[in-house]
Design a protein around this motif. Structure first.
Motif, mmCIF file in Angstrom:
data_model
loop_
_atom_site.group_PDB
_atom_site.id
_atom_site.type_symbol
_atom_site.label_atom_id
_atom_site.label_comp_id
_atom_site.label_asym_id
_atom_site.label_seq_id
_atom_site.Cartn_x
_atom_site.Cartn_y
_atom_site.Cartn_z
ATOM 1 N N LYS A 172 -18.157 -37.975 -53.930
ATOM 2 C CA LYS A 172 -19.619 -38.051 -53.823
ATOM 3 C C LYS A 172 -20.216 -38.998 -54.872
ATOM 4 O O LYS A 172 -21.416 -39.219 -54.879
ATOM 5 N N GLN A 173 -19.366 -39.531 -55.745
ATOM 6 C CA GLN A 173 -19.829 -40.423 -56.815
ATOM 7 C C GLN A 173 -19.055 -41.747 -56.752
ATOM 8 O O GLN A 173 -18.316 -42.096 -57.682
ATOM 9 N N PRO A 174 -19.205 -42.522 -55.692
ATOM 10 C CA PRO A 174 -18.418 -43.756 -55.566
ATOM 11 C C PRO A 174 -18.738 -44.804 -56.631
ATOM 12 O O PRO A 174 -17.934 -45.706 -56.866
ATOM 13 N N ALA A 175 -19.873 -44.671 -57.305
ATOM 14 C CA ALA A 175 -20.240 -45.635 -58.345
ATOM 15 C C ALA A 175 -19.493 -45.388 -59.659
ATOM 16 O O ALA A 175 -19.450 -46.264 -60.518
ATOM 17 N N TRP A 176 -18.929 -44.195 -59.814
ATOM 18 C CA TRP A 176 -18.178 -43.925 -61.037
ATOM 19 C C TRP A 176 -16.985 -44.862 -61.129
ATOM 20 O O TRP A 176 -16.306 -45.113 -60.123
ATOM 21 N N SER A 221 -11.289 -35.395 -63.356
ATOM 22 C CA SER A 221 -10.387 -34.615 -62.493
ATOM 23 C C SER A 221 -9.309 -33.930 -63.316
ATOM 24 O O SER A 221 -8.967 -32.773 -63.064
ATOM 25 N N HIS A 259 -15.157 -36.100 -56.799
ATOM 26 C CA HIS A 259 -15.590 -37.433 -57.223
ATOM 27 C C HIS A 259 -15.944 -38.336 -56.041
ATOM 28 O O HIS A 259 -16.566 -39.386 -56.221
ATOM 29 N N ALA A 271 -13.412 -40.905 -62.992
ATOM 30 C CA ALA A 271 -13.026 -39.926 -61.971
ATOM 31 C C ALA A 271 -11.693 -39.273 -62.333
ATOM 32 O O ALA A 271 -11.528 -38.061 -62.195
#
Length: 115
Positions: free
Chosen positions: A28-32, A41, A26, A37
């Protein structure tokens, strides 16, 4: 049935690949949103357990609990090394290799006969 000497580490590798993605994918997806996340996970972690629990059940008896744990830690570090380079785009530094050497030494010590 396949030997625990082969099957246990193989299942631990699969388990660790999944857990590495569950814990770090997650990033790589800081906007989530954080809740997303966490939920994703947890979903991945379920499948990780489907490999980790059998690995330890199959391996225990052939290996001690301590040996299983040290084996798992070395596998985790090796899997994460590949993940951090290939997925996160990070570079491995000499300190990482020094830490890995210490864990390999731990494997040597944990598998030495005590008699």
């Amino acid at each position: 049935m396949t030997s625990p000497y082969f099957l246990t580490p193989l299942l631990l590798v699969f388990s660790n690949v999944l857990m590495t993605f569950a814990w770090y994918g997650h990033l790589k997806q800081p906007a989530w949103p954080l809740w997303l996340a966490v939920v994703l996970s947890w979903g991945i972690a379920f499948f990780e357990y489907c490999f980790a629990v059998p690995a330890n059940r199959i391996g225990y008896g052939t290996f001690t609990g301590q040996q299983l744990k040290v084996m798992q830690e070395v596998i985790t570090l090796a899997v994460f090394a590949v993940f951090s380079v290939m997925f996160l785009g990070e570079q491995l530094r000499w300190t990482y290799f020094a830490a890995m050497a210490c864990l390999v030494a731990a494997v040597v010590f944990i598998f030495l006969p005590v008699d």
